[in-house]
Design an enzyme around this catalytic site. Structure first.
Site, mmCIF file in Angstrom:
data_model
loop_
_atom_site.group_PDB
_atom_site.id
_atom_site.type_symbol
_atom_site.label_atom_id
_atom_site.label_comp_id
_atom_site.label_asym_id
_atom_site.label_seq_id
_atom_site.Cartn_x
_atom_site.Cartn_y
_atom_site.Cartn_z
ATOM 1 C CB THR A 144 -0.931 0.007 1.226
ATOM 2 O OG1 THR A 144 -1.851 -1.090 1.116
ATOM 3 C CG2 THR A 144 -1.722 1.303 1.305
ATOM 4 N N GLY A 217 -0.633 -16.097 -1.339
ATOM 5 C CA GLY A 217 -0.085 -17.014 -0.354
ATOM 6 C C GLY A 217 -1.084 -17.332 0.749
ATOM 7 C CD GLU A 305 -13.212 14.070 12.579
ATOM 8 O OE1 GLU A 305 -13.574 13.318 13.508
ATOM 9 O OE2 GLU A 305 -12.553 13.670 11.597
ATOM 10 N N GLY A 373 -9.581 5.704 7.925
ATOM 11 C CA GLY A 373 -8.649 4.724 8.471
ATOM 12 C C GLY A 373 -8.584 3.424 7.700
ATOM 13 N NE ARG A 374 -4.338 1.075 4.609
ATOM 14 C CZ ARG A 374 -4.750 1.001 3.351
ATOM 15 N NH1 ARG A 374 -5.348 2.039 2.781
ATOM 16 N NH2 ARG A 374 -4.566 -0.101 2.651
ATOM 17 C CG HIS A 547 22.511 31.563 9.318
ATOM 18 N ND1 HIS A 547 21.244 31.892 9.718
ATOM 19 C CD2 HIS A 547 22.970 32.602 8.566
ATOM 20 C CE1 HIS A 547 20.943 33.089 9.244
ATOM 21 N NE2 HIS A 547 21.967 33.537 8.541
#
Length: 569
Positions: A144, A217, A305, A373-374, A547
């Site tokens: 991913t 697999g 949200e 989300g996941r 700097h």
């Protein structure tokens, strides 16, 4: 002429499938009817044929990507066939096809299932330590992160940043004129970056002697893995197995989520056209990164949200800075909102029905992006049969500090452990697991994990936050320095944000820190090292910083914990 590659139908009544293989690539010559892409569903595999004879111009999907009926998958340049449009008969699958796969058996010391940032790193680490390693990956190397997450999103974000720089060129004394954003070219550049890195991973595996099997697999037991490939049904006899099957996007359990105009982060990375108006459900990291990305490309973005603020897990000063920037960029934030359903309207867009302050509201959008989300992927692992236990909350595989599961010969790394779903955590878990398997005793330390978020301005954190300190009852002091007082930041035209160091009161040991502003995600490494090695603020203060750089702000923040910053009152 240009010919679109369109997914006309799928097996049975399926409306959505997964790209199993991209057979032809841009530049390849094709004839009408020749297979271009294989799409997998639970009912079988569909071949997407060329609807003309010519050359593949573009392919806009990758193996593992979700696609829907009617979606444009790419383009050809050539002559369209007279009978174009009818999809070919269902054909190849891993176990059924024109030629029956051949049975074979392989042996190795370690088998890794999953070739993402955890899996391929574990494979390389183990191989460097002398192990005979087989890596199994059913889609594209890099998982991913490389194909549908970290890298492609950052490539698109970089294009959006350049576009904004061009639009604001007059601020730098330059006249650049007006240049529209070409999303197809932007996506093509993203694809080229991803392609280069995927090839690079393959090269690294080859050079370290890792055997790569391209197939699905399954874990038969702690010492047996079976792989369904195109040409082989492979049985692997293995000493140890590392599970690294990653995660997938979460979808909310609300009506209308199956609409063609509802996107996950994967589909959002390959848009053919920029919508005029987009809704994003979720104001966390993924949602806010996409909000700034599309807003910077000229899309009217509204973020919904559920909680009262965006980015709820972070400190208030970070939330306030990003919220203010979102407002400046024209992003509409609707917090405390609960989305109840998504309806399709006659013009092809979406009607979002949501609840705000106990009132039902509606709004119309061309696209809706779900960014909430996941969740771990356990496909083919048969955890219960193999005696592999889940965490108490059932949201990940239970592992100890060495990454070993409850099955002695099986280790698990990455998102399926649900410890911290970050690519760099998965990679480090891969190294720790490989080292333990090879006889080196080491443990995973989650105390010092940096987090990098690519909003505008970008920000990064590490260690204990002020919120964490309050919850844990720790007595801390903070030292901050604004980028508005940093010379390099002013030359860049990016003076938003600050550096914050958090030290333990009494000892002066640095426990955490945050950077919001230019190059924050690159600069956080210095604070990460300080937290890891339990350095004190005076250690940074006594270190000469170059700097003019943005890194000087870290030095100034450390001075703020002493007598005070030199360049800020």
């Amino acid at each position: 002429m240009q010919i679109e590659i369109i997914l006309h139908k799928l097996s049975g009544h399926a409306k959505e499938g997964t790209v199993g293989e991209v057979v032809k690539n841009p530049g390849d010559p094709v004839t009408a009817g020749e297979t271009l892409i294989l799409i997998e569903t639970g009912k079988g595999v569909v071949e997407v044929p060329a609807e003309g004879t010519g050359t593949v111009e573009s392919i806009r999907v990758k193996a593992g990507e979700k696609v829907k009926i009617g979606q444009i998958l790419g383009t050809l340049s050539g002559e369209k066939a007279a009978s174009a449009g009818a999809p070919k008969k269902e054909g190849f699958s891993y176990s059924i096809g024109p030629a029956k796969p051949v049975d074979r058996e392989l042996e190795c010391d370690i088998t890794v299932i999953g070739g993402g940032p955890g899996g391929y790193v574990a494979a390389i680490q183990a191989a460097k330590m002398g192990a005979k390693v087989i890596l199994v990956e059913k889609e594209s190397l890099g998982g991913t992160c490389l194909n549908w997450g970290c890298i492609p999103t950052k490539a698109l974000i970089r294009s959006a940043e350049v576009y904004q720089n061009i639009k604001n060129a007059e601020k730098f004394g330059l006249g650049a004129g007006h240049f529209p954003a070409d999303i197809r070219k932007i996506v093509h550049r993203k694809d080229e970056v991803v392609k280069q890195l995927v090839q690079g991973v393959g090269y690294l595996l080859e050079q370290d002697g890792v055997t790569l099997l391209k197939g699905f697999g399954t874990l038969e037991d702690g010492n047996t893995v079976k792989v369904a490939e195109r040409q082989y049904n492979t049985t692997i006899k293995t000493g140890k197995t590392i599970l690294a099957t990653g995660s997938s996007s979460c979808l909310l359990p609300i009506p209308g989520m199956d609409s063609l105009n509802v996107l996950t982060s994967t589909e959002a990375l390959s848009l053919e056209e920029l919508p005029r108006k987009m809704a994003i459900i979720g104001g966390g990291i993924i949602g806010m990164e996409f909000a700034f990305l599309f807003s910077n490309l000229g899309v009217e973005v509204t973020v919904f949200e559920y909680f009262d603020t965006i980015l709820t897990v972070f400190d208030e000063d970070i939330i306030q800075t990003v919220t203010a920037s979102a407002s400046e960029h024209g992003i509409n934030l609707i917090t405390g909102a609960k989305v109840n359903q998504i309806l399709e309207n006659e013009s092809g867009g979406c009607i979002l029905q949501y609840e705000l302050h106990k009132k039902e509201k509606y709004d119309l959008f061309e696209k809706v992006l779900v960014a909430v989300g996941r969740q771990p992927c356990y496909d083919g692992l048969d955890l219960e049969k193999n005696g592999i236990e889940l965490t108490p909350d059932k949201k990940g595989i239970q592992v100890d500090e060495t990454l070993k599961t409850s099955c002695d010969s099986v280790y698990a790394i990455g998102d399926i452990t649900n410890k911290i779903q970050l690519a760099h955590v998965a990679s480090h878990q891969g190294v720790v697991a490989a080292r333990n398997i090879m006889g080196e005793s080491c443990a995973m330390d989650y105390r010092v994990v940096p987090s990098a978020v690519f909003t505008f301005p970008e920000f990064a954190t590490v260690g204990i936050s002020e919120k964490d300190a309050e919850k844990q009852g720790l007595s801390v002091r903070t030292g901050t320095f604004p980028f508005a007082a940093n010379g390099k930041a002013l030359t860049l035209g990016e003076s938003e944000g600050f550096v914050k160091l958090i030290e333990e009161e009494g000892t002066g040991v640095i426990l955490g820190g945050a950077i919001v502003g230019p190059h924050a995600t690159d600069l956080i490494g210095e604070i990460t090292l300080a937290v890891k090695k339990r350095l004190k603020s005076e250690d940074i203060a006594e270190t000469i910083h170059p700097h003019p750089t943005c890194g000087e702000s870290i030095h100034e923040a450390s001075l703020a914990l002493g007598l005070g910053s030199i360049h800020f009152v």
